[in-house]
Design a protein around this motif. Sequence first.
Motif, PDB file in Angstrom:
ATOM      1  N   SER A 196       0.844  -1.204   0.000  1.00  0.00           N
ATOM      2  CA  SER A 196       0.000   0.000   0.000  1.00  0.00           C
ATOM      3  C   SER A 196       0.875   1.249   0.000  1.00  0.00           C
ATOM      4  CB  SER A 196      -0.902  -0.011   1.231  1.00  0.00           C
ATOM      5  OG  SER A 196      -1.688   1.144   1.244  1.00  0.00           O
ATOM      6  N   LEU A 197       0.258   2.377  -0.305  1.00  0.00           N
ATOM      7  CA  LEU A 197       0.983   3.640  -0.499  1.00  0.00           C
ATOM      8  C   LEU A 197       2.101   3.388  -1.516  1.00  0.00           C
ATOM      9  CD1 LEU A 197       1.219   5.036   3.155  1.00  0.00           C
ATOM     10  CD2 LEU A 197      -0.588   5.355   1.486  1.00  0.00           C
ATOM     11  N   THR A 198       1.685   3.000  -2.697  1.00  0.00           N
ATOM     12  CA  THR A 198       2.668   2.679  -3.720  1.00  0.00           C
ATOM     13  C   THR A 198       2.204   3.160  -5.096  1.00  0.00           C
ATOM     14  OG1 THR A 198       4.125   0.915  -4.500  1.00  0.00           O
ATOM     15  CG2 THR A 198       1.818   0.325  -4.231  1.00  0.00           C
ATOM     16  N   GLY A 199       3.152   3.230  -6.041  1.00  0.00           N
ATOM     17  CA  GLY A 199       2.865   3.740  -7.375  1.00  0.00           C
ATOM     18  C   GLY A 199       1.942   2.815  -8.160  1.00  0.00           C
ATOM     19  N   ILE A 200       1.229   3.393  -9.125  1.00  0.00           N
ATOM     20  CA  ILE A 200       0.272   2.638  -9.938  1.00  0.00           C
ATOM     21  C   ILE A 200       0.784   2.562 -11.379  1.00  0.00           C
ATOM     22  CG2 ILE A 200      -2.107   2.625 -10.844  1.00  0.00           C
ATOM     23  CD1 ILE A 200      -2.016   2.073  -7.818  1.00  0.00           C
ATOM     24  N   GLU A 201       0.806   1.338 -11.911  1.00  0.00           N
ATOM     25  CA  GLU A 201       1.217   1.148 -13.307  1.00  0.00           C
ATOM     26  C   GLU A 201      -0.005   1.345 -14.188  1.00  0.00           C
ATOM     27  OE1 GLU A 201       4.683  -2.026 -12.029  1.00  0.00           O
ATOM     28  OE2 GLU A 201       2.764  -2.786 -12.771  1.00  0.00           O
ATOM     29  N   THR A 202       0.159   2.136 -15.239  1.00  0.00           N
ATOM     30  CA  THR A 202      -1.017   2.506 -16.034  1.00  0.00           C
ATOM     31  C   THR A 202      -0.849   2.170 -17.512  1.00  0.00           C
ATOM     32  OG1 THR A 202      -0.201   4.728 -16.497  1.00  0.00           O
ATOM     33  CG2 THR A 202      -1.499   4.444 -14.483  1.00  0.00           C
ATOM     34  N   HIS A 203      -1.992   2.126 -18.167  1.00  0.00           N
ATOM     35  CA  HIS A 203      -2.017   2.048 -19.622  1.00  0.00           C
ATOM     36  C   HIS A 203      -2.965   3.144 -20.121  1.00  0.00           C
ATOM     37  CE1 HIS A 203      -1.725   0.441 -23.614  1.00  0.00           C
ATOM     38  NE2 HIS A 203      -3.025   0.659 -23.724  1.00  0.00           N
ATOM     39  N   VAL A 235       0.421  14.977  -8.404  1.00  0.00           N
ATOM     40  CA  VAL A 235       0.535  13.690  -9.099  1.00  0.00           C
ATOM     41  C   VAL A 235       1.844  13.725  -9.868  1.00  0.00           C
ATOM     42  CG1 VAL A 235      -0.383  12.246 -10.964  1.00  0.00           C
ATOM     43  CG2 VAL A 235      -1.956  13.309  -9.325  1.00  0.00           C
ATOM     44  N   GLU A 236       2.618  12.639  -9.746  1.00  0.00           N
ATOM     45  CA  GLU A 236       3.894  12.602 -10.461  1.00  0.00           C
ATOM     46  C   GLU A 236       3.868  11.507 -11.519  1.00  0.00           C
ATOM     47  OE1 GLU A 236       7.353  12.467  -7.879  1.00  0.00           O
ATOM     48  OE2 GLU A 236       8.496  11.551  -9.508  1.00  0.00           O
ATOM     49  N   PHE A 237       4.312  11.837 -12.734  1.00  0.00           N
ATOM     50  CA  PHE A 237       4.440  10.805 -13.766  1.00  0.00           C
ATOM     51  C   PHE A 237       5.745  10.047 -13.556  1.00  0.00           C
ATOM     52  CE2 PHE A 237       1.305  13.462 -15.826  1.00  0.00           C
ATOM     53  CZ  PHE A 237       0.491  12.518 -16.444  1.00  0.00           C
ATOM     54  N   THR A 238       5.682   8.729 -13.811  1.00  0.00           N
ATOM     55  CA  THR A 238       6.888   7.907 -13.716  1.00  0.00           C
ATOM     56  C   THR A 238       7.009   7.129 -15.024  1.00  0.00           C
ATOM     57  OG1 THR A 238       5.635   6.056 -12.876  1.00  0.00           O
ATOM     58  CG2 THR A 238       6.514   7.560 -11.224  1.00  0.00           C
ATOM     59  N   ASP A 239       8.084   6.360 -15.162  1.00  0.00           N
ATOM     60  CA  ASP A 239       8.229   5.609 -16.415  1.00  0.00           C
ATOM     61  C   ASP A 239       7.180   4.504 -16.540  1.00  0.00           C
ATOM     62  OD1 ASP A 239       9.293   4.212 -14.363  1.00  0.00           O
ATOM     63  OD2 ASP A 239      11.153   3.653 -15.367  1.00  0.00           O
ATOM     64  N   PRO A 245       1.756  12.131  -3.976  1.00  0.00           N
ATOM     65  CA  PRO A 245       0.852  12.069  -2.826  1.00  0.00           C
ATOM     66  C   PRO A 245      -0.597  11.675  -3.150  1.00  0.00           C
ATOM     67  CG  PRO A 245       2.246  14.004  -2.678  1.00  0.00           C
ATOM     68  CD  PRO A 245       2.572  13.356  -3.982  1.00  0.00           C
ATOM     69  N   CYS A 246      -1.198  12.266  -4.193  1.00  0.00           N
ATOM     70  CA  CYS A 246      -2.610  11.931  -4.494  1.00  0.00           C
ATOM     71  C   CYS A 246      -2.752  10.449  -4.819  1.00  0.00           C
ATOM     72  CB  CYS A 246      -3.108  12.690  -5.721  1.00  0.00           C
ATOM     73  SG  CYS A 246      -3.429  14.401  -5.431  1.00  0.00           S
ATOM     74  N   ILE A 247      -1.842   9.950  -5.625  1.00  0.00           N
ATOM     75  CA  ILE A 247      -1.934   8.562  -6.072  1.00  0.00           C
ATOM     76  C   ILE A 247      -1.669   7.613  -4.896  1.00  0.00           C
ATOM     77  CG2 ILE A 247      -0.921   6.834  -7.653  1.00  0.00           C
ATOM     78  CD1 ILE A 247      -2.587   9.087  -9.030  1.00  0.00           C
TER      79      ILE A 247
END
Length: 418
Positions: A196-203, A235-239, A245-247
């Motif tokens: 939890s409290l971790t980054g989300i991988e998106t498409h 919100v921060e974009f990652t690779d 924080p929001c995510i």
Amino acid sequence: MQKTYDLIVIGAGPAGLIAAGRAAMQGAKVVVLEKMEKPARKLRITGKGRCNITNMRPFNEFIQEITPNPRFLNKAFGSFFNKQIIEILDEMGVETITERGQRVFPASGKAWDVADGLVKWAKKQGAEIYIHCPVTGIIEENKAVKGVKLDDNTEIIAPCLIIATGGKSYPATGSTGDGYRFAEQLGHTIAELRPSLTGIETHPSFPQLNGLNLRNVNASLYVDGKKVDEEFGEVEFTDYGVDGPCILRLSLKAIDAFRSGNKVHFSIDLKPALSNDKLFNRIERDATKGKSYTVNMLLRDLLPSQLVSVFLRHLKLSSLKSAAELTFDERNALINMLKGFNLNMRGHRDWNEAIITAGGISLNEIDSKTMASKLIDGLYFAGEVIDLSGNTGGYNLQIAFSTGWLAGQSAAEKLKER
Ligand SMILES: Cc1cc2nc3c(=O)[nH]c(=O)nc-3n(C[C@H](O)[C@H](O)[C@H](O)COP(=O)(O)OP(=O)(O)OC[C@H]3O[C@@H](n4cnc5c(N)ncnc54)[C@H](O)[C@@H]3O)c2cc1C
């Protein structure tokens, strides 16, 4: 190290140190066994090295940041809350400051000062702390604690034991989930463990935007097309997708829904202060700036420069097109994208990157008034190993401190009764 003690604490994290100090303060002979080369390794990297110690929000707001059952903490928070940890740190010469969002940090800006302060405090109360001491098993007889076994087969004997081994995330800090295994072997139930409290991988993901930090945006979480929560902020974009924080604050709900097989997506409102109508009017007004005012210029006025090419490609617009020539539909499509930049969830970051572990030792099997096991006599739990998790903002450390204090106090009281 001696072979017998009144109380063994497994783990010299924030929960274990406070538990040990509190019990020693009441006269118990306490040993803390820490497997790493240094106590409180995780604490030293908290808050990006600054350590968000706790939060000064009023109790009723504070507990809303905790799942799955914040009321379980009534006694723990009633015994030891945010002011008390600040007092202990103050006593150890660690000054604190309160920042935006009522978050408390060490004035020095160094998480190390907090860790060293707590170690000194626990020792000052009389607790002994040993490093390089991995506990490999718990000795139990007739449903009562007898002691622990170390990796070299040494046995340390004590009638009381506190498991304060932390969660499973950031395993390099020593928190590898051993406490769950120990508790399970003693008959305890473990509520499903999730990062939890971790980054989300998106498409889609936008590796070219890696590091772009959007401020003052609104992120909404949708499960099967229905909005379930939202957060305002960064919100921060990652690779791989999104973080920030929001995510992080939305991540547990998203992860739980995703793991249950639901379709999850995030929608980022890049212009939360402007309604669709206001945006439409603004674009109309900008379009009157003349033929030489291009779509590229319009987007640059509305967005961080890195996002401009993403918008142009998605909206299939030429950067050189005059803004005045945008059709009604093109303007609407642009506004819809500004108000709802959509990202489908395709996964999440794992234990190596998750800030905390959700799930843990079932609350039903712990007495919330003492932190004692309801199954094994002399056994107590403290900290992240328990099925409790908080949001970002200092809540997780306060859970560790408060449950640690109550567990240490209860163990010492039990020892006095014997
Ligand atoms: C990068 C990061 C940043 C964070 N920032 C914040 C923040 O700013 N504010 C906040 O409130 N929370 C923050 N957290 C969460 C917070 O650090 C944890 O919730 C908290 O440390 C939990 O405390 P604990 O004492 O229960 O466990 P831990 O801190 O995990 O300590 C457990 C200890 O037990 C030891 N141990 C484990 N197994 C054994 C064994 N078998 N034998 C002996 N020793 C053992 C471990 O080595 C470890 O030292 C952050 C977490 C991370 C990963």
